[in-house]
Design a protein around this motif. Structure first.
Motif, PDB file in Angstrom:
ATOM      1  N   SER A  63     -55.799  83.302 -52.704  1.00 42.48           N
ATOM      2  CA  SER A  63     -55.622  83.142 -54.150  1.00 42.48           C
ATOM      3  C   SER A  63     -56.652  83.931 -54.944  1.00 42.48           C
ATOM      4  O   SER A  63     -56.399  84.330 -56.083  1.00 42.48           O
ATOM      5  CB  SER A  63     -55.699  81.658 -54.529  1.00 42.48           C
ATOM      6  OG  SER A  63     -56.971  81.125 -54.196  1.00 42.48           O
ATOM      7  N   SER A  64     -57.805  84.183 -54.349  1.00 42.97           N
ATOM      8  CA  SER A  64     -58.851  84.930 -55.055  1.00 42.97           C
ATOM      9  C   SER A  64     -58.889  86.402 -54.661  1.00 42.97           C
ATOM     10  O   SER A  64     -59.629  87.187 -55.259  1.00 42.97           O
ATOM     11  CB  SER A  64     -60.227  84.311 -54.772  1.00 42.97           C
ATOM     12  OG  SER A  64     -60.536  84.371 -53.390  1.00 42.97           O
ATOM     13  N   PHE A  65     -58.079  86.786 -53.661  1.00 46.01           N
ATOM     14  CA  PHE A  65     -58.158  88.159 -53.151  1.00 46.01           C
ATOM     15  C   PHE A  65     -57.744  89.185 -54.197  1.00 46.01           C
ATOM     16  O   PHE A  65     -58.503  90.107 -54.529  1.00 46.01           O
ATOM     17  CB  PHE A  65     -57.297  88.305 -51.897  1.00 46.01           C
ATOM     18  CG  PHE A  65     -57.172  89.725 -51.434  1.00 46.01           C
ATOM     19  CD1 PHE A  65     -58.269  90.412 -50.940  1.00 46.01           C
ATOM     20  CD2 PHE A  65     -55.962  90.397 -51.515  1.00 46.01           C
ATOM     21  CE1 PHE A  65     -58.169  91.730 -50.521  1.00 46.01           C
ATOM     22  CE2 PHE A  65     -55.839  91.710 -51.100  1.00 46.01           C
ATOM     23  CZ  PHE A  65     -56.945  92.377 -50.602  1.00 46.01           C
ATOM     24  N   VAL A  66     -56.543  89.058 -54.739  1.00 45.95           N
ATOM     25  CA  VAL A  66     -56.062  90.063 -55.687  1.00 45.95           C
ATOM     26  C   VAL A  66     -56.936  90.139 -56.939  1.00 45.95           C
ATOM     27  O   VAL A  66     -57.287  91.243 -57.388  1.00 45.95           O
ATOM     28  CB  VAL A  66     -54.580  89.808 -56.043  1.00 45.95           C
ATOM     29  CG1 VAL A  66     -54.117  90.778 -57.113  1.00 45.95           C
ATOM     30  CG2 VAL A  66     -53.705  89.954 -54.790  1.00 45.95           C
ATOM     31  N   PRO A  67     -57.347  88.999 -57.537  1.00 43.15           N
ATOM     32  CA  PRO A  67     -58.234  89.098 -58.703  1.00 43.15           C
ATOM     33  C   PRO A  67     -59.572  89.771 -58.414  1.00 43.15           C
ATOM     34  O   PRO A  67     -60.219  90.287 -59.330  1.00 43.15           O
ATOM     35  CB  PRO A  67     -58.440  87.631 -59.117  1.00 43.15           C
ATOM     36  CG  PRO A  67     -57.228  86.930 -58.610  1.00 43.15           C
ATOM     37  CD  PRO A  67     -56.908  87.596 -57.314  1.00 43.15           C
ATOM     38  N   SER A  68     -59.980  89.771 -57.134  1.00 38.54           N
ATOM     39  CA  SER A  68     -61.283  90.356 -56.804  1.00 38.54           C
ATOM     40  C   SER A  68     -61.224  91.867 -56.629  1.00 38.54           C
ATOM     41  O   SER A  68     -62.261  92.532 -56.531  1.00 38.54           O
ATOM     42  CB  SER A  68     -61.820  89.734 -55.510  1.00 38.54           C
ATOM     43  OG  SER A  68     -61.082  90.176 -54.377  1.00 38.54           O
ATOM     44  N   ILE A  69     -60.023  92.437 -56.593  1.00 34.23           N
ATOM     45  CA  ILE A  69     -59.880  93.885 -56.396  1.00 34.23           C
ATOM     46  C   ILE A  69     -60.326  94.633 -57.656  1.00 34.23           C
ATOM     47  O   ILE A  69     -59.999  94.249 -58.770  1.00 34.23           O
ATOM     48  CB  ILE A  69     -58.419  94.237 -56.058  1.00 34.23           C
ATOM     49  CG1 ILE A  69     -58.020  93.598 -54.720  1.00 34.23           C
ATOM     50  CG2 ILE A  69     -58.225  95.743 -55.999  1.00 34.23           C
ATOM     51  CD1 ILE A  69     -56.555  93.759 -54.389  1.00 34.23           C
ATOM     52  N   ILE A  72     -59.240 100.147 -59.351  1.00 38.48           N
ATOM     53  CA  ILE A  72     -57.878 100.470 -58.931  1.00 38.48           C
ATOM     54  C   ILE A  72     -57.475 101.832 -59.495  1.00 38.48           C
ATOM     55  O   ILE A  72     -57.593 102.089 -60.689  1.00 38.48           O
ATOM     56  CB  ILE A  72     -56.900  99.387 -59.414  1.00 38.48           C
ATOM     57  CG1 ILE A  72     -57.281  98.028 -58.811  1.00 38.48           C
ATOM     58  CG2 ILE A  72     -55.471  99.746 -59.038  1.00 38.48           C
ATOM     59  CD1 ILE A  72     -56.487  96.866 -59.378  1.00 38.48           C
ATOM     60  N   SER A  88     -62.538  96.524 -52.595  1.00 42.71           N
ATOM     61  CA  SER A  88     -62.565  95.079 -52.413  1.00 42.71           C
ATOM     62  C   SER A  88     -63.869  94.522 -52.971  1.00 42.71           C
ATOM     63  O   SER A  88     -64.747  95.266 -53.394  1.00 42.71           O
ATOM     64  CB  SER A  88     -62.438  94.725 -50.932  1.00 42.71           C
ATOM     65  OG  SER A  88     -63.592  95.161 -50.234  1.00 42.71           O
ATOM     66  N   LEU A 102     -53.389 100.266 -51.229  1.00 42.47           N
ATOM     67  CA  LEU A 102     -52.476  99.227 -51.690  1.00 42.47           C
ATOM     68  C   LEU A 102     -51.091  99.806 -51.962  1.00 42.47           C
ATOM     69  O   LEU A 102     -50.966 100.896 -52.517  1.00 42.47           O
ATOM     70  CB  LEU A 102     -53.005  98.590 -52.984  1.00 42.47           C
ATOM     71  CG  LEU A 102     -54.450  98.088 -52.976  1.00 42.47           C
ATOM     72  CD1 LEU A 102     -54.841  97.620 -54.370  1.00 42.47           C
ATOM     73  CD2 LEU A 102     -54.616  96.962 -51.970  1.00 42.47           C
ATOM     74  N   LEU A 104     -47.370  98.502 -53.719  1.00 46.68           N
ATOM     75  CA  LEU A 104     -46.737  97.453 -54.520  1.00 46.68           C
ATOM     76  C   LEU A 104     -45.254  97.754 -54.653  1.00 46.68           C
ATOM     77  O   LEU A 104     -44.876  98.893 -54.965  1.00 46.68           O
ATOM     78  CB  LEU A 104     -47.379  97.376 -55.905  1.00 46.68           C
ATOM     79  CG  LEU A 104     -46.756  96.387 -56.903  1.00 46.68           C
ATOM     80  CD1 LEU A 104     -46.984  94.945 -56.435  1.00 46.68           C
ATOM     81  CD2 LEU A 104     -47.336  96.600 -58.295  1.00 46.68           C
TER      82      LEU A 104
END
Length: 321
Positions: A63-69, A72, A88, A102, A104
């Protein structure tokens, strides 16, 4: 400390790493996720192996992985597909190279979800009869659903033209272009991955190849190797391999060009990848007028794929009686 001496404490071992002095890179593998360095510690030779840790699958981490990226950078976008480089939360300095590649897909389809879901595999044999009766109509249906919009965007010059590294226009029956595969980071040569995308739209897969296409295939093979050699002179011709997928991800003929050091995952394994040289050789020994639609092909399918659930699974149950 003598070799084999186990008396060193944990704290002493941890203190060794900051004292490592690099001499050179010995190796890089696993698509750039693992490096082997040669150096010294206290003037004695040392080999240091660094490998990116596996992603945690704990819900709190996910749950915290994507917000921590951060940091970009978009590398391209076409139809529902976009791809990026990013950092990361382990990246601590502004000049540190991106450590994430990444992809998408948005908005994605149920087929995307099935393709990328973990699932058991099945080996199937696709006879010429099964191909003509079941698989060919399936291919036609998928093409008519707009699955190839992103391919036609490239061929028609609407998208990704900055990524096209070579284009040979000889009319609709002979032209093709070369561009990087979206899974390649475009810098790690040992994981080089290019695509040769044909302009003609009547060849959906290797099943459409016939003896009359041999000279065309040989010409593309030569050009793919020559272009890769010019663009990446550090790589010699015998360090490249050319293959096609069956079943392919999308039904428009294309050829993969990869470095031989690129570790073979599922997409390069037996049951998925077929060497271009093998295809040419098989066409050369076929009787006049025959082609790849006239042979049986074995390959693996995920149990969630439509080819399994709609075709091969029911055929298996029917054969059982």
């Amino acid at each position: 400390m003598a070799e084999g001496d186990c008396s060193i404490s944990g704290a002493e071992a941890e203190a060794l790493i900051p004292q490592f002095k690099l001499e050179k890179l010995l190796n890089q593998d696993r698509a750039g996720c693992r490096i082997v360095l040669l150096g010294t510690i206290h003037s004695k030779p040392a080999v240091f192996i660094a490998e990116r840790a596996a992603f945690s699958t704990e819900p709190s981490h996910l749950s915290s992985f994507v917000p921590s990226i951060s940091n970009i950078k978009n590398l391209g976008a076409n139809d529902v597909y976009s791809w990026f480089l990013a950092s990361s939360n382990t990246s601590t300095t502004p000049d540190q190279p991106p450590d994430l590649k990444l992809n998408l897909m948005w908005p994605c389809t149920p087929q995307h979800i099935k393709k990328y879901s973990q699932q058991a595999l099945r080996m199937v044999e696709e006879t010429p009869e099964i191909y003509q009766t079941h698989v060919r109509p399936y291919m036609k249906q998928k093409r008519e659903e707009g699955r190839l919009n992103w391919v036609f965007n490239i061929l028609d010059g609407k998208k990704e033209q900055e990524n096209v590294i070579y284009r040979e226009q000889q009319g609709s029956d002979a032209g093709f272009l070369i561009l990087p595969d979206l899974n390649w980071d475009r810098k790690t040569l040992s994981s080089l991955h290019l695509l040769g995308l044909v302009e003609r739209r009547d060849i959906w897969s290797l099943r459409d190849l016939r003896q009359e296409h041999i000279s065309w295939l040989k010409h593309m093979r030569r050009q793919l190797l020559d272009v890769a050699g010019r663009l990446y002179p550090q790589i010699e011709e015998d360090q490249l391999k050319l293959y096609v997928h069956y079943q392919p991800t999308y039904y428009h003929f294309h050829i993969h060009v990869t470095h031989v050091m690129l570790e073979a995952g599922g997409t390069q394994a037996v049951g998925k990848a077929i060497g271009l040289d093998h295809i040419i050789a098989q066409l050369e020994v076929m009787a006049e007028g025959k082609g790849m639609a006239d042979v049986s092909l074995s390959y693996h399918l995920g149990e969630a794929s439509e080819l399994w659930t709609e075709i091969f699974g029911p055929l298996k149950e029917k054969a059982r009686g």
